[in-house]
Design a protein around this motif. Structure first.
Motif, short mmCIF file in Angstrom:
data_model
loop_
_atom_site.label_atom_id
_atom_site.label_comp_id
_atom_site.label_asym_id
_atom_site.label_seq_id
_atom_site.Cartn_x
_atom_site.Cartn_y
_atom_site.Cartn_z
N ASN A 37 58.58 65.24 -4.02
CA ASN A 37 59.45 64.95 -2.88
C ASN A 37 60.15 66.20 -2.37
O ASN A 37 60.34 66.38 -1.16
N GLU A 38 60.55 67.06 -3.30
CA GLU A 38 61.18 68.33 -2.92
C GLU A 38 60.21 69.15 -2.06
O GLU A 38 60.61 69.72 -1.03
N LEU A 69 59.95 67.73 1.50
CA LEU A 69 61.12 68.04 2.32
C LEU A 69 61.12 69.51 2.74
O LEU A 69 61.55 69.85 3.86
N SER A 81 58.77 69.69 5.61
CA SER A 81 59.44 69.12 6.80
C SER A 81 60.33 70.15 7.47
O SER A 81 60.31 70.32 8.69
N ASN A 82 61.11 70.86 6.67
CA ASN A 82 62.01 71.88 7.22
C ASN A 82 61.24 73.05 7.83
O ASN A 82 61.66 73.62 8.85
N SER A 133 57.44 66.05 11.19
CA SER A 133 58.49 66.39 10.22
C SER A 133 59.19 65.13 9.70
O SER A 133 59.43 64.99 8.50
N VAL A 138 59.64 63.17 5.71
CA VAL A 138 60.87 62.65 5.09
C VAL A 138 60.65 61.20 4.66
O VAL A 138 61.08 60.79 3.57
N ALA A 173 58.49 61.04 1.55
CA ALA A 173 59.26 61.46 0.36
C ALA A 173 60.08 60.30 -0.20
O ALA A 173 60.35 60.25 -1.41
N LYS A 174 60.47 59.36 0.64
CA LYS A 174 61.30 58.23 0.20
C LYS A 174 60.48 57.09 -0.39
O LYS A 174 61.04 56.18 -0.99
N SER A 216 50.41 65.90 3.25
CA SER A 216 51.61 65.23 2.73
C SER A 216 51.24 64.00 1.89
O SER A 216 51.83 63.76 0.83
#
Length: 417
Positions: A30-31, A34, A37-38, A82, A86, A89-90, A136
């Protein structure tokens, strides 16, 4: 590195990374998602400038407006990519999930546990957003992935892959879980689809020619995705207030995608006035309509539909129309010409709807809704690596769970047979 060893080295790197990746937990993955995404939001203008190079080349090569639309990345689309990261990741981590478990008469405890596929090779055309979607979903499902995009999107894919790998290096995950083939030689694809010692699964996403070539030559298992000759069937019991909005959305909202309809069937007992209304609405939206003799009587601008029109995925502002005399004829027509992607019926009849939903052979069937919803994001998957039109392993939009398989974990205490 010698060019002749290029694919072999990518495959070896991917295999090593996939075996290592299983050691990392959901938080680590997940890290990384993210961080990617950034990277996208921090480099919007850079991505757009590289994508513009592809668009310029595409216009020089006279790509259709639909293909150019598939190719285009703007700020809105990049932010959407992006945001999808996120969301993914959830999601719950599918790896290690116990599907079922039981104790045998011999005292063994057996668990059916979800595990990654391993190394996935993704071969795709036109749409650079697939680079991010595929990477992803692979990361979330603990798979390594080798990406091979089309030459028409090479600049876009290179910058996206560069940002992906930068983010992964900043994370705890193995560096080579995502790799892009940066050469556009077709010979590289031939090598990749035969690398059965390293690659566990091939997912082609693109035109009919690409898929056929891969299926016919691959030594690695292939999941067929994407061919979208989709239909809307207007039943005799359709609500006129639903027909035009659904048909226009399914055909014109975005024409160059696999979940847009290419053919329209209308029951002969549906009101002539309303039949004319739906045909007129398509023509008013600048859709080229070709149809059977009964369809042509509804509007003088309707062209003649040849047999091949009913078997053609236009991916453009064109549609074939046929008037049918029964739901049996509609179902038979769709099962004959469709590509098992997405099919929709508009009706208020429970009998018609249940027959259609049960008897149509497709990955996704709809009642009173547009086929445009066949999409990983719309289904709540955060994205998709493709829309499978086959029946084995996965079917329909393929999200995180579709990129996993299972193994049996058997625990004993000195048991012998």
């Amino acid at each position: 590195m010698k060019k002749k060893d290029y694919i072999l080295n990518l495959c070896k790197n991917a295999k090593d990374a996939s075996l290592n990746l299983i050691k990392f937990n959901a938080s680590d993955k997940n890290e990384a998602l993210l961080l990617i995404s950034n990277k996208l939001t921090d480099n919007i203008q850079l991505i757009i400038s590289e994508n513009e190079k592809d668009l310029i080349e595409g216009k020089k090569n006279k790509l259709s407006s639909a293909l150019l639309d598939r190719l285009k990345l703007n700020e809105e689309r990049i932010i959407s990519m992006s945001d999808a990261l996120v969301k993914i990741a959830k999601f719950p981590d599918p790896i290690g999930e116990i599907e079922e478990g039981w104790k045998t008469e011999t005292g063994l405890w057996i668990s059916k546990v979800r595990v990654p596929i391993g190394v996935i090779a993704m071969i795709y055309e036109s749409r650079p957003n697939v680079t991010i979607d595929a990477a992803s979903l692979a990361i979330k499902s603990s798979n390594a992935i080798i990406l091979r995009g089309g030459k028409e999107a090479i600049y876009s894919n290179k910058i996206l892959a560069k940002l992906l790998r930068e983010a992964i290096k900043e994370s705890k995950l193995p560096n080579n879980i995502v790799q892009l083939i940066e050469y556009t030689d077709r010979a590289m694809v031939s090598e990749l689809i035969r690398a059965k010692d390293y690659v566990d699964c091939i997912i082609p996403r693109g035109g009919k020619g690409l898929k056929n070539a891969i299926v016919e030559n691959a030594k690695v298992p292939v999941i067929i995705t994407g061919a979208g000759l989709c239909h809307v069937y207007v039943d005799e019991f359709a609500d006129k207030n639903k027909v035009v909005p659904i048909v226009l959305n399914a055909k014109t909202q975005r024409t160059g995608v696999c979940n847009a309809i290419e053919s329209l069937l209308i029951h002969s007992k549906y009101s002539i006035e309303y039949k004319k209304e739906v045909i007129d609405s398509l023509i008013d939206k600048n859709v080229e309509v070709v149809g059977c003799e009964r369809t042509r009587k509804l509007n003088s601008k309707v062209g003649i539909a040849k047999e091949e029109d009913y078997a053609t995925e236009y991916l453009d502002m064109k549609i074939s129309v046929k008037i049918v005399d029964s739901i049996d004829e509609a179902i038979n027509h769709i099962n004959t010409y469709g590509t098992k992607h997405s099919e929709s019926i508009i009706t208020e009849s429970v009998g018609s709807s249940e027959r259609f939903l049960n008897e149509i052979d497709a990955s996704t069937v709809y009642l009173n809704a547009s086929t445009r919803f066949t999409d990983g994001s719309e289904f709540g998957f955060g994205g998709e690596i493709g829309i499978s039109t086959q029946k084995l392993h996965a079917r329909g939009p393929m999200g995180v769970k579709a990129l996993t398989t299972t193994k049996y974990v058997v625990r004993g205490n000195g048991n012998i047979r």
